[in-house]
Design an enzyme around this catalytic site. Sequence first.
Site, PDB file in Angstrom:
ATOM      1  N   THR A  46       0.828  -1.207   0.000  1.00 30.05           N
ATOM      2  CA  THR A  46       0.000   0.000   0.000  1.00 30.05           C
ATOM      3  C   THR A  46       0.861   1.256   0.000  1.00 30.05           C
ATOM      4  OG1 THR A  46      -1.665  -1.190   1.291  1.00 30.05           O
ATOM      5  CG2 THR A  46      -1.850   1.196   1.214  1.00 30.05           C
ATOM      6  N   THR A  47       1.876   1.293   0.858  1.00 30.36           N
ATOM      7  CA  THR A  47       2.749   2.455   0.964  1.00 30.36           C
ATOM      8  C   THR A  47       3.533   2.684  -0.316  1.00 30.36           C
ATOM      9  OG1 THR A  47       2.924   2.016   3.337  1.00 30.36           O
ATOM     10  CG2 THR A  47       4.535   3.532   2.406  1.00 30.36           C
ATOM     11  N   TYR A 109     -13.099  -3.708  -1.593  1.00 26.53           N
ATOM     12  CA  TYR A 109     -14.213  -3.184  -2.364  1.00 26.53           C
ATOM     13  C   TYR A 109     -15.362  -4.172  -2.550  1.00 26.53           C
ATOM     14  CZ  TYR A 109     -16.958  -0.776  -5.900  1.00 26.53           C
ATOM     15  OH  TYR A 109     -17.990  -0.184  -6.577  1.00 26.53           O
ATOM     16  N   TYR A 135      -2.645 -10.229   4.781  1.00 33.88           N
ATOM     17  CA  TYR A 135      -2.648  -8.816   5.179  1.00 33.88           C
ATOM     18  C   TYR A 135      -4.093  -8.384   5.400  1.00 33.88           C
ATOM     19  CZ  TYR A 135      -1.704  -3.722   4.784  1.00 33.88           C
ATOM     20  OH  TYR A 135      -1.623  -2.377   4.992  1.00 33.88           O
ATOM     21  N   ARG A 140      -8.931   0.037   5.010  1.00 37.80           N
ATOM     22  CA  ARG A 140      -8.742   0.228   3.575  1.00 37.80           C
ATOM     23  C   ARG A 140      -9.614  -0.696   2.729  1.00 37.80           C
ATOM     24  NH1 ARG A 140      -4.642   3.363   1.734  1.00 37.80           N
ATOM     25  NH2 ARG A 140      -3.079   4.077   3.235  1.00 37.80           N
ATOM     26  N   LYS A 164       0.054 -10.021   8.504  1.00 39.19           N
ATOM     27  CA  LYS A 164       0.261  -8.621   8.849  1.00 39.19           C
ATOM     28  C   LYS A 164      -1.106  -8.099   9.270  1.00 39.19           C
ATOM     29  CE  LYS A 164       1.428  -4.079   6.960  1.00 39.19           C
ATOM     30  NZ  LYS A 164       1.705  -3.287   5.721  1.00 39.19           N
ATOM     31  N   ILE A 206       5.545  -4.720  10.217  1.00 39.56           N
ATOM     32  CA  ILE A 206       5.850  -4.155   8.900  1.00 39.56           C
ATOM     33  C   ILE A 206       5.430  -2.702   8.993  1.00 39.56           C
ATOM     34  CG2 ILE A 206       5.366  -4.174   6.432  1.00 39.56           C
ATOM     35  CD1 ILE A 206       4.936  -7.198   6.640  1.00 39.56           C
TER      36      ILE A 206
END
Length: 296
Positions: A46-47, A109, A135, A140, A164, A206
């Site tokens: 994502t980052t 989504y 994850y 999000r 994560k 992380i």
Amino acid sequence: MEQLMGTGVALVTPFKDDLTVDTSALERIVEHNIQGGVDYLVILGTTGESVTLSKAEKQLVMDVAIRANAGRLPLVLGVGGNNTAAVIEDLTTLDLSEFTAILSVSPAYNKPTQEGIYQHFRAIANASPKPIVLYNVPARTGSNMLPETTVRLAHDIPNIVAIKEACGDMIQIDKIMKEKPEDFLVISGDDFTALPTVLAGGAGVISVLGQGLPAAFSKMIALGSNGNTDEAYEIHHALLPAMQLIFEEGNPAGIKTVFETFGLCSAGVRLPLMEATPGLKKRIADFLKSFNRVHA
């Protein structure tokens, strides 16, 4: 998976002023983290703004990170999405030989049921030539992978080795910790819960902030892992303002401001994200000046 213990960092994808990938800056950031003492590197998460990178750009980021790392630290690659078949295609066509594991986000989504999440990860784990790190990031994705689903995946599928967990809820994290297989790793996905997760028996973090201040963040996690609670919390409390600042206007706008302040890369991000405002940039710079004066 001892290679995934300690401090991992979710690296940004730096851009030039024209918003093309800045390969020289990425090399500098990789070196900054290796010299800062992190334990492993995560790219295209994502980052790393992976959702706004083309396939060619993703391959470029992979190639540059592999070259800059030069085998010094384990590498983890983000490969996820809400189209199970597309994720499987990536896992079976990409050259993953240089990567220790795959970080794969729970589908966003389309908001699958818990059974849908289970079957999604079962399918990609069975197709993947590398171990899978789940994850979970409900803020999000719009859906929360419940502890029961995580634990079921951990017990049923040997190729799923860790999670994560970025739910931000220590009760949920503790439940996973209690019911997971002994060798399954619980990794904090939030900077705020990194130290509490480690103290509860987790494997590490992380981190986003950790890539900007790798020496301090890595020391905090190492101290926590070794049971030096008081010293670890001293660093945690010192870092807390930065944890808040870098997420104030979204990620990775904040952490890219940290790198801009250090002269490692520009603060540019791709739409629909926006670069941090001048006011936030000043507050981040002021924090870094104060922090480095005390903790350098």
